[in-house]
Design an enzyme around this catalytic site. Structure first.
Site, short mmCIF file in Angstrom:
data_model
loop_
_atom_site.label_atom_id
_atom_site.label_comp_id
_atom_site.label_asym_id
_atom_site.label_seq_id
_atom_site.Cartn_x
_atom_site.Cartn_y
_atom_site.Cartn_z
CB SER A 111 -0.95 -6.67 -4.29
OG SER A 111 -1.16 -6.77 -3.03
CG HIS A 125 0.09 -2.05 -3.35
ND1 HIS A 125 1.32 -2.80 -3.74
CD2 HIS A 125 -0.83 -2.71 -3.07
CE1 HIS A 125 0.83 -4.05 -3.19
NE2 HIS A 125 -0.30 -4.12 -3.09
#
Ligand SMILES: *[C@@H]1O[C@H](CO)[C@@H](O)[C@H](O)[C@H]1NC(C)=O
Length: 537
Positions: A308, A513
């Site tokens: 991320s 994610h």
């Protein structure tokens, strides 16, 4: 004549004084968050209370007990009249989280998202809400009622056994699993003190020979910390897997997270501490950590693995400071979040400066640490999450609400540990910078507005990070349902980067994610490939 003026002034003064008094007595409804209206609230209070009492015998779900009973708010009029109304107080928050049992003010609702309606509300129609939430809603797994019941059941079982381990820090986690650990404090050139964890091999008496173990630096994602690489435990989380495979594993932490909350002269309780965006993290924290790991291990190069925001900052650094390109043998980007044009996360879309939610959210979030209230979390997707999966533990957590939840591959036993470790902290500016990228369609430095930009960057717009300058071998691992790194945005990044060695889309439908760190399938579909590539590199 004078007397007339005098009387007129007197009348005006009296009038405005009365207005001030009236305004203070009248609770000002927030224009964004769904809250009980006072009148409606008073009328329905008795009704709801009676209903509640008659239901209470059959009403024994665990979650309902966590909330305040209606009797706890019997002193509500004084709360309204005090003028110090705090919507974050448990009294109001318990109301707001109680779902459809609450007498609400007028709302606009779309797929479980409820936003306050009314003349001053920034949201005028269902379309406005839909525009923010539609993409996220589409790319999530919709669970059946049966599955919801299963999730509840799992949680009730977990609740009964409270582990101390749920709270363990990185050092404790590693030791608990039989690994040694070194804690290092690294000072950045602008005074922040970051904790770096270095994992010692599990077999302490293992003779490693003359060869030094290759260094791998793991950098966590947004609102995360070093813990994220450890929570699933040995053979599952990447830090252990890499250590077992013979690597010298370092776990970094970026300023503002729970392991990086000290500064040579600024205190974390002061807003000054929090005046940083991803630019400072990229250009001060990362160099400090990379240099420290290389010096301490006496090596020239390291492998870098980011998740991320751990990738965002790496690309910013490599685009800006050429000497750091030389220090990285290969970079592995799990969920490379760089361009935000197609971002699906409702929070980030709402934080885009052109969204009608921006002003109110901005006011709510302030200028220091990013610490959204319960109301903010609900409004940016918590209530949609609750409607979809009906699990308060997950849906009150900003990491899940911001990045989405994938129930298919989720290890429910892990949730208490995840929510105990996340969010680990960041600045509001970091979140705002992501919102800016939604509108600019570029990967740029923080936008302070024309005037200040001109002073800092010498031009009205912030400086761009040029991805064609990132001359480092890179592997991009991404997934279809990622709310933050959309496949289209990752494809654009792929086209611009000069040296992509591997462009890999995780072959799972519902992989999002957070799954890069917490999915049961991550070891199989992500880490295996990564370690094999590192070994052949
Ligand atoms: C982790 O927890 C242990 C035990 O409470 C403590 O001694 C240690 O300082 C902690 N480490 C960090 C980096 O917080």
């Amino acid at each position: 004549m004078k007397a007339v003026y005098f009387l007129l002034c007197l009348a005006l003064a009296r009038d405005s004084a009365a207005n001030i008094v009236r305004q203070q007595l009248r609770p000002q409804m927030d224009t964004l968050f769904v809250q009980p209206l006072v009148n409606q609230f008073q009328q329905t209070y008795q009704e709801t209370k009676q209903q509640h009492q008659s239901e209470s015998t059959s009403y024994e779900s665990k979650e309902s007990k966590e909330h305040l009973s209606f009797d706890d708010i019997s002193d509500y009029p004084s709360l309204f009249q005090s003028g110090n109304r705090n919507w974050n107080s448990p009294v109001f928050s318990s109301y707001i989280t109680k779902g459809d049992q609450i007498p609400y003010a007028d709302t606009i609702e779309w797929q479980g998202v409820q936003i306050a309606a009314g003349p001053r509300s920034p949201v005028k129609s269902k379309k406005d809400v839909e525009r923010i939430f539609r993409d996220a809603y589409k790319s999530m797994q919709h669970v059946s009622e049966d599955e919801k019941r299963m999730i509840h059941k799992t949680f009730e079982e977990i609740d009964q056994t409270t582990h101390e381990e749920v709270q363990y820090n990185a050092t404790q986690l590693l030791k608990h699993h039989g690994y040694g650990v070194e804690e290092h404090i690294v000072k950045t050139d602008d005074g922040y003190l970051l904790t770096l964890f270095r994992v010692q091999p599990k077999e302490s008496n293992e003779i490693l020979g003359e060869n030094k173990r290759p260094v791998v630096l793991l950098i966590h994602g947004i609102l995360g910390s070093a813990d994220d690489w450890l929570l699933m435990g040995p053979k599952k989380s990447l830090a252990y897997i890499l250590s077992d495979a013979g690597y010298d594993v370092w776990l970094g932490n970026t300023r503002g997270n729970k392991y990086a909350r000290h500064h040579a002269s600024k205190h974390e309780s002061h807003p000054d501490f929090w005046q940083f965006s991803m630019d400072e993290i990229a250009l001060h924290d990362l160099p400090a950590m990379i240099d420290f790991a290389l010096q301490t291990s006496e090596q020239e190069k390291l492998y870098y693995v980011g998740h991320s925001q751990g990738n965002t900052i790496f690309f910013a650094l490599a685009a800006t400071l050429p000497e750091y390109r030389e220090k990285v043998a290969m970079m592995y980007a799990l969920s490379p979040m760089v361009y935000m044009t197609h971002v699906r996360s409702p929070l980030i879309k709402m934080m885009a400066p052109n969204s009608q939610f921006y002003e109110r959210l901005h006011e709510q979030l302030g200028h220091s640490e990013f610490k959204p209230s319960k109301e903010v979390i609900h409004t940016v997707g918590g209530n949609m999450c609750e409607k979809e999966i009906d699990c308060k533990h997950v849906c009150s957590n900003i990491n899940f609400v911001m990045s989405g939840v994938d129930t298919a591959d989720m290890d429910f036993d892990l949730i208490p540990s995840i929510v105990a470790h996340l969010p680990a902290g960041t600045s509001t500016r970091v979140i705002k910078q992501l919102g800016q990228a939604v509108v600019s369609h570029e990967f740029r430095k923080y936008d302070y507005g024309f005037k200040i930009n001109k002073k800092i960057y010498g031009m009205r717009q912030p400086t761009k990070y040029d991805m064609t300058e990132v001359k480092v071998p890179v592997a991009l691992y991404y997934s279809e349902e990622d709310w933050l790194a959309h496949p289209k945005d990752v494809e654009r990044l792929h086209k611009e980067l000069p040296d992509v060695k591997d462009f890999y889309k995780v072959p799972e439908k519902h992989f999002n994610h957070m799954d890069f760190q917490f999915s049961k399938k991550a070891p199989e579909v992500v880490y295996k490939r990564l370690v094999e590539s590192m070994q052949n590199n």
